[in-house]
Structure formats: C-alpha cells, structure tokens
Design a protein around this motif. Sequence first.
Motif, PDB file in Angstrom:
ATOM      1  N   ARG A  38      46.020  41.470  45.975  1.00 47.32           N
ATOM      2  CA  ARG A  38      44.752  41.861  45.127  1.00 47.32           C
ATOM      3  C   ARG A  38      44.432  43.322  45.129  1.00 47.32           C
ATOM      4  O   ARG A  38      43.549  43.569  44.241  1.00 47.32           O
ATOM      5  CB  ARG A  38      43.476  41.025  45.518  1.00 47.32           C
ATOM      6  N   GLN A 170      50.017  40.430  39.410  1.00 49.19           N
ATOM      7  CA  GLN A 170      49.288  41.135  38.271  1.00 49.19           C
ATOM      8  C   GLN A 170      49.552  40.608  36.841  1.00 49.19           C
ATOM      9  O   GLN A 170      48.590  40.598  35.927  1.00 49.19           O
ATOM     10  CB  GLN A 170      49.578  42.455  38.467  1.00 49.19           C
ATOM     11  N   ARG A 173      47.539  37.564  36.658  1.00 51.36           N
ATOM     12  CA  ARG A 173      46.038  37.904  36.456  1.00 51.36           C
ATOM     13  C   ARG A 173      45.748  38.310  35.220  1.00 51.36           C
ATOM     14  O   ARG A 173      44.906  37.921  34.422  1.00 51.36           O
ATOM     15  CB  ARG A 173      45.689  38.985  37.552  1.00 51.36           C
TER      16      ARG A 173
END
Length: 184
Positions: A38, A170, A173
């Motif tokens: 994250r 990523q 996301r």
Amino acid sequence: MLFRRRKPVTISERLRALLWPRKGLARGPRYIALRILRLSSTPHSIAVGVAAGAASSFTPFFGLHIIIAVALAFLFSGNLVAAAITTAIANPVTIPMILTASYELGTAILGVESAHAASSADVMRMVEHFDFSALWGPVFKPMLIGSLPLAAAGALFSYVAAYQAARLFQKRRQERVKDLGSSS
C-alpha cells in the motif's frame, strides 16, 4: 474496570493463544505484506526497498539490520519504509537458520576444514570472556563471507517477487478506482 472481561482468561487459554493466535499465524505476515504493497511509490522503488531489507536480514549484524537496510535502499533509490519493514524477515525463529546457513556456506567458500572450525562450546567460552578478536577467524569471518551470497540471492528473489506483487496490486487498485469513478 471499564474494559475488563466478564470471565477472566485462564492460563490454558493464554498458552493456547501464545502458541496459536485466535486469528491465525498468517495474519501478521499478511498485514506486513499489505503495509508494504500500500506504500505510495513505484513498484521498482518498493521492490528495491524490500530487496534491501531482505539482504540486510541475511547479515550477521543483528541490531543493525534496519540501519543497513535503509542505507542500502537510500543508495539504490528504494523505498526506505519498505526496507525497514522487510527486516522483520530476521526474527527469533529464522535467526538460527540464517546464522547456520551463512556459517556453513562461509566455511565451504573459505575452505575451512571442520577440524579448524570452532565448536559451539569454544564459541560460548569466547563470548562469555568478551574475546571477540579470537572469534573473528573461526566464526565471524566465515559467517560474514557466507552471508554475502545468501543476501544477494535473498535480494534477487525478493526484488522479483515484490516487483510483481506491487505492480499487480497497484494495477488492481487503479482498476477499482476507475470502476468506482465510472459508476458514479
């Protein structure tokens, strides 16, 4: 007490929780992995930080792992937080295995015969008498030499794994954010 339990925890329940946590053993490593993934950085930067932390964990310099990892990550433009977090690879469970592997590999690389290697009783006697200069040749030197290939292999493996994981995380996301933006 405001937050006291109605029924106190017994000793057997505490021992069970110590050996097998209620949420399972995988929760801690999963949390650490998610904290690293994250981080708001590029996959390359995160992977370099993870590789630096993994490499420093294979060295025999316990107590200095975080400093070594952060220095390596800074040198190679990696994520400093990822480097510091990843040093948790060297924990009380893995330290004996890391030390044994680095010592054995170091004696093999240096060609030290087992007759010249120090026994565990000799090492303990030298440590008790703070005779660290006598420990250099038979113990620390092979351990340091043996830790270098292990650190390089650990860094390479962890870089590849962390890069792929960070890139995939990523990407997913971004797709979730894009899907949420288009559905509004």
